[in-house]
Design a protein around this motif. Structure first.
Motif, PDB file in Angstrom:
ATOM      1  N   GLY A  96      66.186  18.850 128.552  1.00 64.15           N
ATOM      2  CA  GLY A  96      65.201  19.724 127.912  1.00 64.15           C
ATOM      3  C   GLY A  96      65.735  21.051 127.425  1.00 64.15           C
ATOM      4  N   HIS A  97      66.929  21.457 127.886  1.00 65.27           N
ATOM      5  CA  HIS A  97      67.546  22.724 127.483  1.00 65.27           C
ATOM      6  C   HIS A  97      66.629  23.918 127.730  1.00 65.27           C
ATOM      7  CE1 HIS A  97      70.897  21.003 124.662  1.00 65.27           C
ATOM      8  NE2 HIS A  97      70.582  20.140 125.626  1.00 65.27           N
ATOM      9  N   GLY A  98      65.749  23.791 128.720  1.00 59.81           N
ATOM     10  CA  GLY A  98      64.878  24.910 129.044  1.00 59.81           C
ATOM     11  C   GLY A  98      63.863  25.255 127.978  1.00 59.81           C
ATOM     12  N   GLY A  99      63.636  24.328 127.038  1.00 60.47           N
ATOM     13  CA  GLY A  99      62.748  24.660 125.925  1.00 60.47           C
ATOM     14  C   GLY A  99      63.437  25.470 124.846  1.00 60.47           C
ATOM     15  N   ILE A 100      64.774  25.601 124.940  1.00 62.14           N
ATOM     16  CA  ILE A 100      65.655  26.250 123.966  1.00 62.14           C
ATOM     17  C   ILE A 100      65.375  27.746 123.860  1.00 62.14           C
ATOM     18  CG2 ILE A 100      66.489  26.264 121.573  1.00 62.14           C
ATOM     19  CD1 ILE A 100      65.860  23.266 121.472  1.00 62.14           C
ATOM     20  N   ILE A 101      64.174  28.126 123.464  1.00 56.67           N
ATOM     21  CA  ILE A 101      63.756  29.532 123.429  1.00 56.67           C
ATOM     22  C   ILE A 101      62.612  29.685 124.416  1.00 56.67           C
ATOM     23  CG2 ILE A 101      62.766  31.375 122.027  1.00 56.67           C
ATOM     24  CD1 ILE A 101      64.049  30.014 119.578  1.00 56.67           C
ATOM     25  N   ARG A 102      62.828  30.479 125.456  1.00 53.59           N
ATOM     26  CA  ARG A 102      61.807  30.624 126.494  1.00 53.59           C
ATOM     27  C   ARG A 102      60.990  31.886 126.239  1.00 53.59           C
ATOM     28  NH1 ARG A 102      61.831  26.932 130.181  1.00 53.59           N
ATOM     29  NH2 ARG A 102      60.530  28.074 131.641  1.00 53.59           N
ATOM     30  N   LEU A 103      59.705  31.688 126.111  1.00 50.87           N
ATOM     31  CA  LEU A 103      58.774  32.782 125.861  1.00 50.87           C
ATOM     32  C   LEU A 103      57.844  32.941 127.052  1.00 50.87           C
ATOM     33  CD1 LEU A 103      57.842  31.881 122.169  1.00 50.87           C
ATOM     34  CD2 LEU A 103      59.520  33.568 122.951  1.00 50.87           C
ATOM     35  N   PRO A 104      57.271  34.138 127.258  1.00 48.96           N
ATOM     36  CA  PRO A 104      56.339  34.334 128.381  1.00 48.96           C
ATOM     37  C   PRO A 104      55.168  33.360 128.319  1.00 48.96           C
ATOM     38  CG  PRO A 104      56.978  36.429 127.422  1.00 48.96           C
ATOM     39  CD  PRO A 104      57.513  35.375 126.508  1.00 48.96           C
ATOM     40  N   PHE A 105      54.773  32.884 129.480  1.00 47.26           N
ATOM     41  CA  PHE A 105      53.606  32.010 129.641  1.00 47.26           C
ATOM     42  C   PHE A 105      53.780  30.644 128.969  1.00 47.26           C
ATOM     43  CE2 PHE A 105      52.111  36.458 129.177  1.00 47.26           C
ATOM     44  CZ  PHE A 105      51.843  36.700 130.528  1.00 47.26           C
ATOM     45  N   THR A 106      55.015  30.258 128.694  1.00 50.87           N
ATOM     46  CA  THR A 106      55.281  28.929 128.154  1.00 50.87           C
ATOM     47  C   THR A 106      56.368  28.267 128.979  1.00 50.87           C
ATOM     48  OG1 THR A 106      57.105  29.438 126.636  1.00 50.87           O
ATOM     49  CG2 THR A 106      54.849  29.867 125.854  1.00 50.87           C
ATOM     50  N   ASP A 107      56.535  26.967 128.765  1.00 55.50           N
ATOM     51  CA  ASP A 107      57.641  26.228 129.374  1.00 55.50           C
ATOM     52  C   ASP A 107      58.732  26.004 128.344  1.00 55.50           C
ATOM     53  OD1 ASP A 107      58.885  25.095 131.488  1.00 55.50           O
ATOM     54  OD2 ASP A 107      57.686  23.272 131.577  1.00 55.50           O
ATOM     55  N   GLY A 108      58.853  26.937 127.417  1.00 52.63           N
ATOM     56  CA  GLY A 108      59.822  26.832 126.337  1.00 52.63           C
ATOM     57  C   GLY A 108      59.121  26.599 125.011  1.00 52.63           C
ATOM     58  N   LEU A 109      59.800  26.978 123.934  1.00 53.22           N
ATOM     59  CA  LEU A 109      59.202  26.881 122.611  1.00 53.22           C
ATOM     60  C   LEU A 109      59.402  25.507 121.980  1.00 53.22           C
ATOM     61  CD1 LEU A 109      57.791  28.293 120.232  1.00 53.22           C
ATOM     62  CD2 LEU A 109      60.057  29.032 119.442  1.00 53.22           C
ATOM     63  N   LEU A 110      60.584  24.925 122.153  1.00 47.92           N
ATOM     64  CA  LEU A 110      60.918  23.682 121.459  1.00 47.92           C
ATOM     65  C   LEU A 110      61.510  22.658 122.407  1.00 47.92           C
ATOM     66  CD1 LEU A 110      62.710  25.159 118.315  1.00 47.92           C
ATOM     67  CD2 LEU A 110      60.510  23.987 118.308  1.00 47.92           C
ATOM     68  N   SER A 111      61.130  21.428 122.227  1.00 51.64           N
ATOM     69  CA  SER A 111      61.817  20.338 122.923  1.00 51.64           C
ATOM     70  C   SER A 111      63.087  20.004 122.161  1.00 51.64           C
ATOM     71  CB  SER A 111      60.918  19.103 123.001  1.00 51.64           C
ATOM     72  OG  SER A 111      60.772  18.529 121.722  1.00 51.64           O
ATOM     73  N   THR A 112      63.919  19.170 122.731  1.00 54.55           N
ATOM     74  CA  THR A 112      65.152  18.792 122.048  1.00 54.55           C
ATOM     75  C   THR A 112      64.885  17.918 120.828  1.00 54.55           C
ATOM     76  OG1 THR A 112      65.387  17.018 123.676  1.00 54.55           O
ATOM     77  CG2 THR A 112      66.654  19.027 124.041  1.00 54.55           C
ATOM     78  N   ASP A 113      63.684  17.350 120.705  1.00 57.52           N
ATOM     79  CA  ASP A 113      63.337  16.644 119.470  1.00 57.52           C
ATOM     80  C   ASP A 113      62.447  17.499 118.581  1.00 57.52           C
ATOM     81  OD1 ASP A 113      60.977  16.565 120.862  1.00 57.52           O
ATOM     82  OD2 ASP A 113      60.818  14.385 120.936  1.00 57.52           O
ATOM     83  N   ARG A 114      62.428  18.821 118.870  1.00 55.53           N
ATOM     84  CA  ARG A 114      61.795  19.839 118.031  1.00 55.53           C
ATOM     85  C   ARG A 114      60.272  19.765 117.989  1.00 55.53           C
ATOM     86  NH1 ARG A 114      66.372  20.857 118.961  1.00 55.53           N
ATOM     87  NH2 ARG A 114      67.892  21.765 117.520  1.00 55.53           N
ATOM     88  N   THR A 115      59.653  19.279 119.042  1.00 56.95           N
ATOM     89  CA  THR A 115      58.210  19.434 119.168  1.00 56.95           C
ATOM     90  C   THR A 115      57.926  20.766 119.857  1.00 56.95           C
ATOM     91  OG1 THR A 115      58.202  18.230 121.264  1.00 56.95           O
ATOM     92  CG2 THR A 115      57.808  16.954 119.261  1.00 56.95           C
ATOM     93  N   LEU A 116      56.775  21.348 119.559  1.00 58.30           N
ATOM     94  CA  LEU A 116      56.451  22.680 120.053  1.00 58.30           C
ATOM     95  C   LEU A 116      55.889  22.630 121.478  1.00 58.30           C
ATOM     96  CD1 LEU A 116      54.813  24.261 116.883  1.00 58.30           C
ATOM     97  CD2 LEU A 116      56.985  24.939 117.920  1.00 58.30           C
ATOM     98  N   PHE A 117      56.223  23.650 122.241  1.00 59.60           N
ATOM     99  CA  PHE A 117      55.690  23.906 123.571  1.00 59.60           C
ATOM    100  C   PHE A 117      55.757  22.663 124.480  1.00 59.60           C
ATOM    101  CE2 PHE A 117      53.379  26.793 120.661  1.00 59.60           C
ATOM    102  CZ  PHE A 117      53.947  27.977 121.106  1.00 59.60           C
ATOM    103  N   PRO A 118      56.959  22.200 124.753  1.00 61.11           N
ATOM    104  CA  PRO A 118      57.116  21.046 125.639  1.00 61.11           C
ATOM    105  C   PRO A 118      56.839  21.419 127.085  1.00 61.11           C
ATOM    106  CG  PRO A 118      59.251  21.993 125.149  1.00 61.11           C
ATOM    107  CD  PRO A 118      58.253  22.748 124.317  1.00 61.11           C
ATOM    108  N   SER A 119      56.756  20.394 127.934  1.00 60.87           N
ATOM    109  CA  SER A 119      56.619  20.610 129.370  1.00 60.87           C
ATOM    110  C   SER A 119      57.814  19.985 130.084  1.00 60.87           C
ATOM    111  CB  SER A 119      55.316  19.991 129.877  1.00 60.87           C
ATOM    112  OG  SER A 119      55.092  20.368 131.232  1.00 60.87           O
ATOM    113  N   TYR A 120      57.875  20.218 131.399  1.00 63.85           N
ATOM    114  CA  TYR A 120      58.959  19.669 132.221  1.00 63.85           C
ATOM    115  C   TYR A 120      60.336  20.073 131.684  1.00 63.85           C
ATOM    116  CZ  TYR A 120      55.120  16.658 133.829  1.00 63.85           C
ATOM    117  OH  TYR A 120      53.933  16.198 134.314  1.00 63.85           O
ATOM    118  N   THR A 121      60.521  21.361 131.399  1.00 65.17           N
ATOM    119  CA  THR A 121      61.792  21.798 130.823  1.00 65.17           C
ATOM    120  C   THR A 121      62.673  22.595 131.777  1.00 65.17           C
ATOM    121  OG1 THR A 121      60.945  23.892 129.965  1.00 65.17           O
ATOM    122  CG2 THR A 121      60.703  21.945 128.551  1.00 65.17           C
TER     123      THR A 121
END
Length: 284
Positions: free
Chosen positions: A219-244
Motif C-alpha cells: 500500500g505504500h502508506g497511501g503514498i501521500i498521507r494527509l490528516p484524518f485519512t489512511d493515505g491519499l492514493l492506493s498503488t492502483d491510484r484509487t483515492l483514499f484507500p484503506s488498510y495502508t
C-alpha cells in the motif's frame, strides 16, 4: 500625494528560490530518511513463549538504497535487535529493472542480522525469473515461503508462519485457502501468522483464512498521507484507500501493514517516510 513603495523583484525571486530549494530538500528527506515505528498487537491465544517476540517488518524496497549497498538500512534494522525479519515483497522495481547483485546484497545483509523470511510481491512476477530469484535469496540464508509454512520455536512454544506468493504469480499456483487448510491439517489449531504482500486482499480474502495475524505491504502508506485519512492514493491510484499503514482487524483476524521503504517508478512519498516497522507480539 501618496508615495508608492518600490517593488523588489530580485528579492521576491530570491525568496521563491529559497522556498523551492527548501521544498526540494524536504521532499528528498521524506523519501530517503528512515523512520522506525513500533507496534504492539496483543493476542489472547498467543503462546506464552512468544510474549515479547520482536519482529522487524520490511516491504517494498523497489530497488532503493539507504546508504551504500543499503548499509544504513542494515544498521537501522540491527539496532532494533529483531528476533525475526519478515520481508513482504517488491524487493526490486519493474520500471527500473533489477540491478545485478542487488537482491543478494539485501538478502545477505538482512539474514546476517536475524532469521529472515520472504514472500514475493507483484513486481517480482512482473520482472520475471522468480524461481531463479528465490534460489539466489535462499543461497544468502533467506527462507522463501512460497505457498508454504514453517514452525517457529521460542521459549519452548511454537507458532506457525505461512507465506503465499503474490497473485501475479503462476495461474496454477496453490491458492491461499489450500495453504490455510494445510496449516490446520498439519498443526491442529495453532497460533499462526500469514505473510501476504497485498494489503488490499485482506478484508475480502486473507482475513477469512483463520490466521491470527496477517502481515502485508504493497500500500505504500497511501503514498501521500494527509490528516484524518489512511493515505491519499492506493498503488492502483484509487483515492483514499484503506488498510495502508498500521494495525487493523476484520473477520476475527488482525492485519499489520507496513508503509514500506521505496517508490515504484516516478512516484514519491509525502508525509510518509520510509518505514522500518518493529512489531512486538504480546500475550493479552
Amino acid at each position: 500625494m501618496a508615495k508608492h513603495t518600490r517593488k523588489h523583484p530580485l528579492r521576491r525571486l530570491a525568496v521563491l528560490a529559497a522556498l523551492a530549494a527548501a521544498l526540494v530538500l524536504f521532499a528528498r528527506w521524506e523519501n530517503t530518511s528512515l523512520e522506525v515505528d513500533r507496534f504492539d498487537p496483543a493476542f489472547s491465544d498467543l503462546p506464552a513463549g512468544f510474549d515479547g517476540c520482536r519482529i522487524v517488518v520490511l516491504s517494498d524496497l523497489h530497488g532503493a538504497e539507504f546508504g551504500e549497498d543499503n548499509a544504513d538500512l542494515f544498521e537501522t534494522v540491527a539496532e532494533q535487535a529483531p528476533e525475526y525479519i519478515f520481508y513482504l515483497g517488491d524487493l526490486e522495481d519493474k520500471y527500473r529493472g533489477p540491478e545485478p547483485g542487488f537482491a543478494e546484497t539485501v538478502a545477505a545483509g538482512l539474514s546476517a542480522i536475524a532469521p529472515t523470511y520472504y514472500v514475493t510481491g507483484n513486481h517480482e512476477w512482473a520482472i520475471g525469473d522468480v524461481p531463479e530469484l528465490k534460489e539466489r535469496l535462499a543461497a544468502q540464508g533467506v527462507t522463501v515461503l512460497s505457498n508454504s509454512f514453517v514452525t517457529l520455536e521460542r521459549n519452548g512454544d511454537t507458532v506457525v508462519l505461512a507465506g503465499i506468493d503474490d497473485p501475479n504469480g503462476y495461474a496454477d499456483q496453490k491458492p491461499p485457502e489450500t495453504v490455510a487448510a494445510e496449516v490446520y491439517a498439519a498443526c491442529g489449531d495453532p497460533f499462526w501468522m500469514l505473510l501476504a504482500h497485498r494489503n488490499d486482499h485482506f478484508e475480502t480474502q486473507y482475513s477469512l483464512l483463520g490466521a491470527d495475524l496477517v502481515l502485508s505491504g504493497h500500500g505504500h502508506g497511501g503514498i501521500i498521507r494527509l490528516p484524518f485519512t489512511d493515505g491519499l492514493l492506493s498503488t492502483d491510484r484509487t483515492l483514499f484507500p484503506s488498510y495502508t499503514a498500521g494495525l487493523y482487524e476484520a473477520n476475527g483476524s488482525a492485519l499489520f501493514v507496513t508503509r514500506g521503504l521505496g517508490n515504484s517508478g516516478p512516484s514519491f512519498r509525502l508525509f510518509n517516510r520510509p518505514e522500518v516497522a518493529v512489531v512486538t507480539l504480546h500475550r493479552a
